[in-house]
Design a protein around this motif. Structure first.
Motif, PDB file in Angstrom:
ATOM      1  N   GLN A 646       0.800  -1.223   0.000  1.00  8.70           N
ATOM      2  CA  GLN A 646       0.000   0.000   0.000  1.00  8.70           C
ATOM      3  C   GLN A 646       0.830   1.269   0.000  1.00  8.70           C
ATOM      4  N   ARG A 674      -1.923   3.604  -1.115  1.00  9.83           N
ATOM      5  CA  ARG A 674      -3.144   3.020  -1.655  1.00  9.83           C
ATOM      6  C   ARG A 674      -3.894   2.308  -0.536  1.00  9.83           C
ATOM      7  N   ILE A 676      -7.025   1.427  -0.459  1.00  6.58           N
ATOM      8  CA  ILE A 676      -7.814   0.397  -1.126  1.00  6.58           C
ATOM      9  C   ILE A 676      -7.490   0.441  -2.605  1.00  6.58           C
ATOM     10  N   ARG A 677      -7.918  -0.587  -3.327  1.00  4.79           N
ATOM     11  CA  ARG A 677      -7.555  -0.686  -4.736  1.00  4.79           C
ATOM     12  C   ARG A 677      -8.062   0.489  -5.553  1.00  4.79           C
TER      13      ARG A 677
END
Length: 1023
Positions: A646, A674, A676-677
């Motif tokens: 992440q 990141r 979440i995607r």
């Protein structure tokens, strides 16, 4: 264009995602890419400087601003313009595509400036973030390029966008973030990296032609590229390419009103509470009541004379046409009434005046442009792990335009006192050497005559109608059969060599070297050489009575061609090594180091030096000139650490040392997170610098002119120029119709003196952005930027010196105010200012802050595909601070020193939509640039106080919206036809009566919209 901070993608990938992806698109559409293509991309090779891949090949990918191989995710925002992007928008040069960037704001240099007296005639440049042309670095395949030999405004070095070899450009990456940590000086606002094709197979080309609906701005383009060899199968590729481009210059007379006439009486406003209409700028034109009240305009291409005593100290009557029988050689004759001649403003006016519309007769919009060039490249595999290339380019760009009639100065310009009737062969003047008024003598003699010219050794002057009475004839006017013209021819030679690959199994390396030379020939004709004017007056060899009878040899002597040969050079070599040194939870920790050395030089001698004396030079040509060279040694590094899946951290830095004694260290830090995607956050912090340009450190005095609005001149000063004060017709900002032409057409020359004591400008910048992919086929980005330059090089604020002159007070220390010649129609009035001189200093803090927005959507409906891209840039702040005094410019016409009076647009953007039906595709583009208040704090105004607006115009220039359309027809796999309609709704730019880069419109805001609706059609082939 793709706005991305995930790194550029292969063109082949872009073609898979969206064959007609838009210019100014938002982030990369990873979710729309088949998994196989994503995997192929992940295996791509990355190297320093530029993406070498092109459609159909599997070459390297490089993130502009990074030296890390494999760093396909970068923390900085990057916009990508591909060749397909340009085609789909109907933009036929890369230069025009870069100018259309939403992040290109304010002081950009467009081709239209060439036809309006630009210092850097014949060139075009980009200005990211409104920070001027010298704060954006332009690269060719990741390597520096030679500066244009002439400087923007005589001080700013830049790379000419017209030198881009359009037809071998694979794409342009625009790094919208500070990048001194990777590239060194000039990358404060960002980087434009022009990336050429790595390989070409087969034969491809195009032919196209276009013209405006009104029948002007005809343009043609043809190109041919041929390549052979397959890098993967045969281990090599070679290609050659050539092109020709031509754009016809446009004259003001071809445009619709009001842009085609000096008469502005149709522009009216009741902003002051009373309806006020603009002045009749036609020389010797009539006022709103169709009366001749504006004073005698002496500069028309008609010769007038006025009797004066033999010593030329006292005028003895009115002006009159030198040849009354011939009438007006240019313009429309008008005979003022006795009452009009009795007005004080017309005290010297002749019985017949010639009304000349200079804009209609002589105004230019754009120059003639012609470009031709060729390129060749050879690329070969070296063993299993390396690849080498050699590339050569040549390009010639020619611009030309013809301007106003050849000007003579009736009153000696500042710094020159006409030594009356002396010659270069006999410098002894016949009469008062301090007379500043040009006159035809009583007698003429051969130039070899020694001493005074009298009845004994001379003859009565046939050009002087008062000679028999023993009176001289004071002369005013311009040559009716000679015109000032400028032609530039720029030849650019460039060669580049490089090799990259892997050694010792896991060490990435890259070496690149380049050499670039620019040869600029500046030819200026139709300008009067001062001493030669005095020569032909002395010996009577020029026929002022019947100018058409002069031989070409006489004209050539009076206006000899002024040819200046300028050049610039760039030599660079750089080397990088990279290696993965350990594995982190998120991937390999990679480190890269590198070194660079480059040499840069400019030799631009003055086109109008006064080294041989004040009369051994031309009227009106600027004396700018500079030369210099320096060598720069650099070392740099980068670390990329994917800490976890992440979070990725990045750090880089660069140390530069200049042979001129300056040095700088530029660090940069970035991160991508990141959670979440579908969401990614990123940010950067960096420091950078800009080295003083050759023009700033070494140039001869440079003069630029800024229009002085009546509203910025004190009322008591203006009163002196009232055309009829006895009738209460007082000159004021609210009543410009009562002001003499001398003060109404008023520009102050800002003369800048260079300084070798300047320090580099320093910058601090940070960015923060978010990318959201809420659903497949849709990406949203928001990027914030904040740039602060300290020690910025600037001309001191001239307003205190100007105000002191108007008030009759002492001029502040550090300034010199040079008065203009006395107004011949108001000889007792205080002269207006001709020039204000001051020296460049490191005294300014400049801040640029804003937000970029991007939306990219792609949807497949089965029978057709829809691609939509919205891109916009919002400037929140553009300000300067000197000695604690802050001036801000967003949504105004300023900063004049920084933006050359082109304005700081709060919003700029476009929205592009393509509907692709397979063999047929239709694209529509909407372009938007916001309006602005007619004020500029560096001109003495308060923020948005309407201070520059004349009384006959409102406070704001309107926003500007245009729409373009493009239709393409795919005949088969080898042929495609296309039709462009630019400015579909035929919208002309909004009126701006203040901006001086063009007449009545802003050339940066209006762009090519001034041409109205345009059509272009062409065909592409590929075998």
């Amino acid at each position: 264009m793709t706005n991305s901070w995930m790194g550029p993608r292969k063109l082949g990938l872009l073609a898979t995602v969206a064959p007609l992806s838009m210019l100014f698109a938002a982030p990369a559409l990873a979710q729309s890419v088949p998994a196989a293509n994503q995997n192929a991309e992940a295996n791509a090779q990355v190297a320093q400087g530029a993406e070498q891949a092109d459609a159909g090949t599997g070459g390297d990918i490089v993130v502009t601003g990074s030296i890390i191989r494999g760093a396909d995710v970068g923390p900085s925002p990057v916009s990508t313009i591909t060749a397909e992007n340009l085609d789909v928008r109907g933009i036929n040069t890369v230069q025009a595509g870069i100018q259309a960037l939403a992040s290109n704001n304010g002081p950009a240099l467009t081709n239209s400036f060439t036809a309006n007296g630009a210092f850097a005639s014949g060139a075009s440049s980009v200005s990211l973030r409104g920070l001027s042309t010298n704060s954006t670095l332009v690269l060719f395949d990741g390597l520096r390029a030679a500066y244009y030999p002439l400087s923007d405004d005589g001080t700013r070095n830049f790379v000419d966008l017209n030198t881009i070899p359009d037809d071998i450009v694979d794409r342009v990456e625009v790094l919208r973030d500070g990048a001194s940590s990777s590239y060194g000086a000039d990358a404060i606002a960002g980087v434009v990296n022009i990336i050429t094709k790595r390989s070409v197979k087969g034969v491809m080309g195009r032919a196209e032609a276009g013209i405006s609906q009104r029948g002007y701005n005809a343009n043609q383009r043809v190109s041919l590229t041929a390549g052979t060899g397959d890098l993967d199968e045969q281990g090599y590729n070679a290609y050659i390419s050539g092109f020709y481009y031509r754009a016809e210059g446009v004259r003001a007379s071809q445009l619709p009103g009001p842009f085609n006439s000096s008469d502005e009486r149709g522009i009216c406003s009741n902003r002051t509470g009373t309806l006020v209409c603009g002045p009749n700028g036609i020389a010797n034109g009539l006022d709103q009541n169709n009366q001749y009240t504006n004073g005698f305009a002496i500069g028309t291409p008609n010769f007038y004379v006025r009797p004066a005593d033999a010593t030329n100290t006292t005028a003895l009557g009115r002006y009159q046409l030198l040849n009354p029988a011939a009438g007006c050689l240019t313009g429309t004759p008008y005979n003022p009434t006795a009452a009009e001649l009795a007005l004080p403003a017309n005290a010297t006016a002749p019985g017949t005046v010639c009304q000349v519309d200079n804009q209609r007769l002589y105004g230019n919009i754009t120059p003639d442009i012609e470009r031709v060039g060729g390129s060749a490249r050879f690329t070969a595999k070296i063993g299993d792990t390396s690849e080498a290339y050699l590339q050569v380019n040549f390009q010639q760009a020619t611009t030309s335009y013809t301007g106003t009639p050849t000007v003579i100065r009736a009153n000696a310009p500042a710094g020159i006192l006409f030594p009356q009737f002396s010659t270069s062969q006999n410098p002894t003047p016949a009469i008062d050497p301090n007379s500043g008024i040009l006159a035809l003598p009583v007698y003429v003699c051969p130039r070899t005559t020694v001493g005074a010219c009298t009845a004994t050794n001379g003859t009565l002057n046939p050009n002087n109608p008062f000679a028999a009475a023993g009176q001289v004839a004071r002369l005013v006017g311009a040559l009716p059969n000679s015109f000032e013209s400028t032609r530039t021819r720029s030849r650019v030679y460039r060669a580049a060599f490089g090799i990259n690959g892997t050694i010792f199994d896991d060490v990435d390396y890259r070496f690149d070297a380049t050499a670039m030379h620019t040869d600029l020939r500046l030819e200026q004709n139709g300008y009067v050489y001062i001493q030669h004017l005095l020569d032909v007056i002395k010996d009577g060899s020029y026929n002022f009575v019947n100018p058409g009878l002069n031989s070409q040899a006489t004209l050539n002597y009076l206006t000899p061609s002024n040819i200046t040969n300028d050049s610039s050079d760039l030599l660079q070599a750089q080397f990088t090594l990279g290696k993965a040194i350990m594995t982190l939870p998120g991937g390999d920790l990679r480190v890269a180091v590198g070194g660079s050395i480059f040499y840069e030089a400019i030799d631009a001698p003055s086109a109008n030096s006064d080294e041989n004396g004040p009369t051994q030079r031309y009227f009106r040509l600027n004396a700018f000139g500079t030369s210099g060279n320096r060598t720069v040694s650099s070392a740099f590094y980068e670390v990329n650490a994917p800490v976890v899946d992440q979070l990725t951290l990045n750090a880089s830095g660069r140390y530069d040392h200049y042979s001129s004694g300056q040095s700088a260290f530029s660090p940069k830090f970035g991160a991508i997170f990141r959670p979440i995607r579908q969401v990614a956050l990123r940010g950067t912090y960096s420091r950078g610098f800009r080295i003083p340009s050759f023009g700033e450190a070494n140039a001869l005095p440079t003069t630029g002119y800024v229009t002085q609005q009546l509203s910025s001149i004190p009322a008591e000063f203006l009163r002196q120029y009232s055309i009829n004060p006895g009738a209460s017709q007082i000159c004021s900002a609210a009543t410009p119709q009562f002001c003499s032409a001398y003060i109404s057409n008023y520009s102050i020359g800002q003369t800048t003196l260079a300084s070798q004591n300047l320090e580099p400008e320093k910058s601090r910048s940070f960015t923060a952005g978010i990318k959201v992919d809420p659903v497949r086929g849709l990406s949203l980005t928001v990027d914030y930027f904040n740039i602060r330059k300290t020690g910025a090089i600037t001309t001191p604020d001239l307003s205190p010196a100007i105000a002191a002159y108007y008030a009759g007070g002492a001029i502040p220390t550090g300034f010199e105010v040079i008065p203009d010649a006395v107004d011949v129609n108001n000889p007792t009035a205080t002269p207006k200012i001709a020039f204000v001189r001051s020296q460049l200093i490191n005294a300014q803090t400049i801040k640029s802050e804003g937000i970029d927005f991007g939306i990219n959507g792609f949807y497949d409906f089965g029978s057709f595909r829809w691609n939509t891209n919205l891109n916009a840039s919002l400037i929140l702040e553009l300000s300067t601070t000197v000695d604690g005094v802050r001036q801000t410019y967003v949504d105004t016409l300023g900063n004049f020193n920084l933006t050359a009076g082109s304005g700081t647009f709060e919003w700029k953007g476009n929205w592009v939509n393509t509907f692709d039906f397979g063999d047929f595709a239709l694209t529509g583009t909407v372009n938007y640039t916001s309006g602005y208040d007619l004020s500029a704090m560096d001109q003495g105004d308060a923020y948005k106080d309407c201070g520059q607006a004349p009384a006959y115009f409102g406070c704001r220039v309107k926003s500007y919206i245009t729409a373009d359309a493009n239709a393409s027809f795919k005949v088969n796999d080898k042929f495609t036809f296309y039709v462009n309609v630019l400015n579909v709704f035929n919208r002309l730019p909004p009126i701006d009566p203040v901006t001086y880069g063009a007449y009545l419109y802003n050339a940066v805001q209006g762009g090519d919209g001034i041409f109205g609706r345009q059509f272009r059609a062409g065909a592409k082939f590929n075998f």
